[in-house]
Design a protein around this motif. Structure first.
Motif, PDB file in Angstrom:
ATOM      1  N   VAL A 271      43.516  51.645  42.821  1.00  0.00           N
ATOM      2  CA  VAL A 271      43.323  50.306  42.262  1.00  0.00           C
ATOM      3  C   VAL A 271      43.682  49.271  43.320  1.00  0.00           C
ATOM      4  N   ARG A 272      42.843  48.242  43.436  1.00  0.00           N
ATOM      5  CA  ARG A 272      43.162  47.111  44.305  1.00  0.00           C
ATOM      6  C   ARG A 272      43.022  45.827  43.485  1.00  0.00           C
ATOM      7  N   LEU A 273      44.106  45.054  43.450  1.00  0.00           N
ATOM      8  CA  LEU A 273      44.137  43.790  42.722  1.00  0.00           C
ATOM      9  C   LEU A 273      44.536  42.699  43.709  1.00  0.00           C
ATOM     10  N   GLU A 274      43.655  41.700  43.877  1.00  0.00           N
ATOM     11  CA  GLU A 274      43.917  40.690  44.899  1.00  0.00           C
ATOM     12  C   GLU A 274      43.386  39.322  44.473  1.00  0.00           C
ATOM     13  N   ILE A 275      43.862  38.301  45.194  1.00  0.00           N
ATOM     14  CA  ILE A 275      43.504  36.906  44.928  1.00  0.00           C
ATOM     15  C   ILE A 275      42.708  36.372  46.118  1.00  0.00           C
ATOM     16  N   PHE A 276      41.620  35.638  45.819  1.00  0.00           N
ATOM     17  CA  PHE A 276      40.813  34.976  46.843  1.00  0.00           C
ATOM     18  C   PHE A 276      40.669  33.500  46.500  1.00  0.00           C
ATOM     19  N   ASP A 277      40.350  32.688  47.520  1.00  0.00           N
ATOM     20  CA  ASP A 277      39.950  31.318  47.218  1.00  0.00           C
ATOM     21  C   ASP A 277      38.440  31.304  46.954  1.00  0.00           C
ATOM     22  N   LEU A 278      37.909  30.129  46.645  1.00  0.00           N
ATOM     23  CA  LEU A 278      36.496  30.058  46.276  1.00  0.00           C
ATOM     24  C   LEU A 278      35.560  30.330  47.442  1.00  0.00           C
ATOM     25  N   ARG A 279      36.063  30.289  48.659  1.00  0.00           N
ATOM     26  CA  ARG A 279      35.246  30.629  49.818  1.00  0.00           C
ATOM     27  C   ARG A 279      35.289  32.111  50.144  1.00  0.00           C
ATOM     28  N   GLY A 280      36.008  32.874  49.323  1.00  0.00           N
ATOM     29  CA  GLY A 280      36.095  34.309  49.534  1.00  0.00           C
ATOM     30  C   GLY A 280      37.165  34.738  50.519  1.00  0.00           C
ATOM     31  N   ARG A 281      38.028  33.817  50.928  1.00  0.00           N
ATOM     32  CA  ARG A 281      39.091  34.171  51.878  1.00  0.00           C
ATOM     33  C   ARG A 281      40.265  34.772  51.131  1.00  0.00           C
ATOM     34  N   PRO A 282      40.804  35.892  51.635  1.00  0.00           N
ATOM     35  CA  PRO A 282      41.926  36.538  50.940  1.00  0.00           C
ATOM     36  C   PRO A 282      43.175  35.661  50.932  1.00  0.00           C
ATOM     37  N   VAL A 283      43.857  35.643  49.801  1.00  0.00           N
ATOM     38  CA  VAL A 283      45.068  34.846  49.627  1.00  0.00           C
ATOM     39  C   VAL A 283      46.278  35.738  49.391  1.00  0.00           C
ATOM     40  N   ARG A 284      46.155  36.695  48.473  1.00  0.00           N
ATOM     41  CA  ARG A 284      47.307  37.516  48.105  1.00  0.00           C
ATOM     42  C   ARG A 284      46.817  38.868  47.600  1.00  0.00           C
ATOM     43  N   VAL A 285      47.471  39.938  48.036  1.00  0.00           N
ATOM     44  CA  VAL A 285      47.199  41.280  47.522  1.00  0.00           C
ATOM     45  C   VAL A 285      48.351  41.653  46.594  1.00  0.00           C
ATOM     46  N   LEU A 286      48.014  41.869  45.325  1.00  0.00           N
ATOM     47  CA  LEU A 286      49.031  42.240  44.340  1.00  0.00           C
ATOM     48  C   LEU A 286      49.190  43.755  44.238  1.00  0.00           C
ATOM     49  N   ILE A 287      48.088  44.495  44.343  1.00  0.00           N
ATOM     50  CA  ILE A 287      48.137  45.967  44.334  1.00  0.00           C
ATOM     51  C   ILE A 287      47.244  46.468  45.469  1.00  0.00           C
ATOM     52  N   ARG A 288      47.807  47.271  46.345  1.00  0.00           N
ATOM     53  CA  ARG A 288      47.028  47.853  47.452  1.00  0.00           C
ATOM     54  C   ARG A 288      46.499  49.221  47.035  1.00  0.00           C
ATOM     55  N   ASP A 289      45.277  49.519  47.437  1.00  0.00           N
ATOM     56  CA  ASP A 289      44.649  50.777  47.026  1.00  0.00           C
ATOM     57  C   ASP A 289      45.103  51.937  47.908  1.00  0.00           C
ATOM     58  N   ASP A 290      46.405  52.121  47.977  1.00  0.00           N
ATOM     59  CA  ASP A 290      46.955  53.174  48.825  1.00  0.00           C
ATOM     60  C   ASP A 290      47.540  54.323  48.014  1.00  0.00           C
ATOM     61  N   ARG A 291      47.378  54.278  46.708  1.00  0.00           N
ATOM     62  CA  ARG A 291      47.871  55.390  45.883  1.00  0.00           C
ATOM     63  C   ARG A 291      47.084  55.442  44.579  1.00  0.00           C
ATOM     64  N   GLU A 292      47.180  56.590  43.915  1.00  0.00           N
ATOM     65  CA  GLU A 292      46.472  56.791  42.662  1.00  0.00           C
ATOM     66  C   GLU A 292      47.236  56.128  41.502  1.00  0.00           C
ATOM     67  N   HIS A 293      46.490  55.607  40.547  1.00  0.00           N
ATOM     68  CA  HIS A 293      47.075  55.084  39.317  1.00  0.00           C
ATOM     69  C   HIS A 293      46.563  55.910  38.141  1.00  0.00           C
ATOM     70  N   TRP A 294      47.480  56.220  37.214  1.00  0.00           N
ATOM     71  CA  TRP A 294      47.114  56.988  36.038  1.00  0.00           C
ATOM     72  C   TRP A 294      46.363  56.103  35.049  1.00  0.00           C
ATOM     73  N   PRO A 295      45.538  56.713  34.195  1.00  0.00           N
ATOM     74  CA  PRO A 295      44.918  55.928  33.127  1.00  0.00           C
ATOM     75  C   PRO A 295      45.994  55.254  32.269  1.00  0.00           C
ATOM     76  N   GLY A 296      45.721  54.062  31.849  1.00  0.00           N
ATOM     77  CA  GLY A 296      46.705  53.351  31.038  1.00  0.00           C
ATOM     78  C   GLY A 296      46.445  51.857  31.023  1.00  0.00           C
ATOM     79  N   ARG A 297      47.425  51.163  30.488  1.00  0.00           N
ATOM     80  CA  ARG A 297      47.343  49.707  30.371  1.00  0.00           C
ATOM     81  C   ARG A 297      48.411  49.085  31.258  1.00  0.00           C
ATOM     82  N   TYR A 298      48.001  48.138  32.083  1.00  0.00           N
ATOM     83  CA  TYR A 298      48.884  47.555  33.075  1.00  0.00           C
ATOM     84  C   TYR A 298      49.005  46.041  32.853  1.00  0.00           C
ATOM     85  N   GLY A 299      50.174  45.524  33.214  1.00  0.00           N
ATOM     86  CA  GLY A 299      50.411  44.082  33.139  1.00  0.00           C
ATOM     87  C   GLY A 299      51.215  43.638  31.943  1.00  0.00           C
TER      88      GLY A 299
END
Length: 351
Positions: A271-299
């Motif tokens: 899973v990768r969860l991240e924030i961009f501005d309206l020009r598509g420039r990366p602002v913040r990475v909240l979750i990096r896709d460097d590991r597996e996530h189990w099925p479930g509900r997050y947040g």
């Protein structure tokens, strides 16, 4: 001249003045005080058509009939147009506005009285300002940071301020709206009560908002939408991968410094969860896709947490380097195997 004779002459000389003063006291009517009894309290008036009682104190039979002029205004100087400007006759009179007072506006009122034979009494004191409460208020589910419900047929509760009939009674339109599609999944018209329970099941693990429109036979109406979304929870594994609309949005608010991000994961994966501005420039990475996530509900927050938010899945308006970003619209993107979704977040900025 003796002292007794001199005193008698002085008494006779002053007798006309004494008689005149007594005649004036007995014949000329004394000034009265005009009194208004309005809505009790000093806070918001929770009656769209409040009653006012008007009278003149210490009335004598010769003072009747009394003619009153009552004025109700949204301005302290009672400049036109007035909400109400009417003449009434009687000893003690009662008056209500025939149309609802404007919600969330301040009002002032006063009265004048004339007693026979055309004697104008002192006007009443001006009362106000008093604010008129909002006509409509949503109660449940309606919290700033979202609500989790454990039933697929939730009960919706709201309230409206009092109103006389006519111009009442209130009738209500209720809409339950899917946040994802923007479509109303429940539409109720002309409901007479302030509670309503859906007759069909709502989808679980789906974000909804709701709104109520209060209407009067005279055509006036007031509409209120829920402060945030609600979700019907399901303890079983999510049927689909889904990114919900973040909340609160816009943010920050008086009760929340960050916006909460919920998502459901149907299958195991990165899973990768991240924030961009309206020009598509990366602002913040909240979750990096460097590991597996189990099925479930997050947040979601832990049980009993009124914010319903896990801080690991919240964004506070800062970039990866810790600096606060400018106010504006930003994009939240979730990427998982076979799924990608974007939601818009409105950041108000900080002081």
């Amino acid at each position: 001249m003796t002292a007794a004779r001199a005193a008698g002459l002085l008494l006779l000389a002053g007798l006309p003045l004494l008689l005149a003063a007594r005649w004036a006291r007995d014949v000329v009517p004394a000034a009265r005080t005009t009194v208004i009894i309005g809505p009790p309290g000093t806070d918001s008036i929770r009656d769209a058509t409040p009653e006012f009682i008007i009278f003149v104190d210490s009335l004598e039979p010769a003072d009747l009939p009394v003619t009153y002029r009552f004025q109700l205004s949204t301005r302290a100087d009672f400049a036109a147009p007035l909400l109400l400007d009417t003449l009434l006759e009687g000893d003690t009179v009662r008056v209500r506005p025939s149309r609802p007072l404007p919600e969330r506006q301040q009002v002032w009122w006063r009265a004048f009285a004339i007693t026979p034979p055309g004697t104008e009494q002192p006007a009443s004191a001006v009362d106000g300002p008093r604010p008129i409460a909002g006509w409509l208020r949503l109660i449940f589910p309606n919290v700033p940071n979202g609500t989790l419900l454990d039933t697929r047929r939730p009960e919706f509760i709201w309230s409206s301020i009092d109103i006389a009939e006519p111009p009442g009674p209130w009738r209500y339109d209720v809409n339950v709206i899917s946040v994802g599609s923007g479509n109303a999944v429940v539409s109720l018209r002309g409901w007479p009560d302030t509670t309503f329970q859906t007759a069909t099941d709502l989808e679980s693990n789906t974000s909804y908002r709701w709104e109520v429109i209060a209407r009067l036979p005279t055509g006036e109406s007031s509409a209120v939408s829920s402060m945030s979304s609600f979700v019907v929870t399901d303890d079983s594994s999510p049927l689909t991968t889904l990114l919900y609309q973040n909340f609160p949005n816009p943010f920050p608010t008086a009760t929340a410094a960050a916006t909460c991000i919920w998502f459901d994961l149907h299958t195991e994966g990165r899973v990768r969860l991240e924030i961009f501005d309206l020009r598509g420039r990366p602002v913040r990475v909240l979750i990096r896709d460097d590991r597996e996530h189990w099925p479930g509900r997050y947040g979601r927050g832990p049980a009993g947490d009124p914010s319903n938010c896990d801080p690991l899945f919240a964004w506070d308006g800062t970039a990866d380097d810790g600096r606060t970003v400018p106010a504006g619209v930003y994009l939240i993107r979730l990427r998982t195997p076979g799924y990608e979704a974007i939601r818009r977040a409105v950041f108000r900025g900080r002081g």
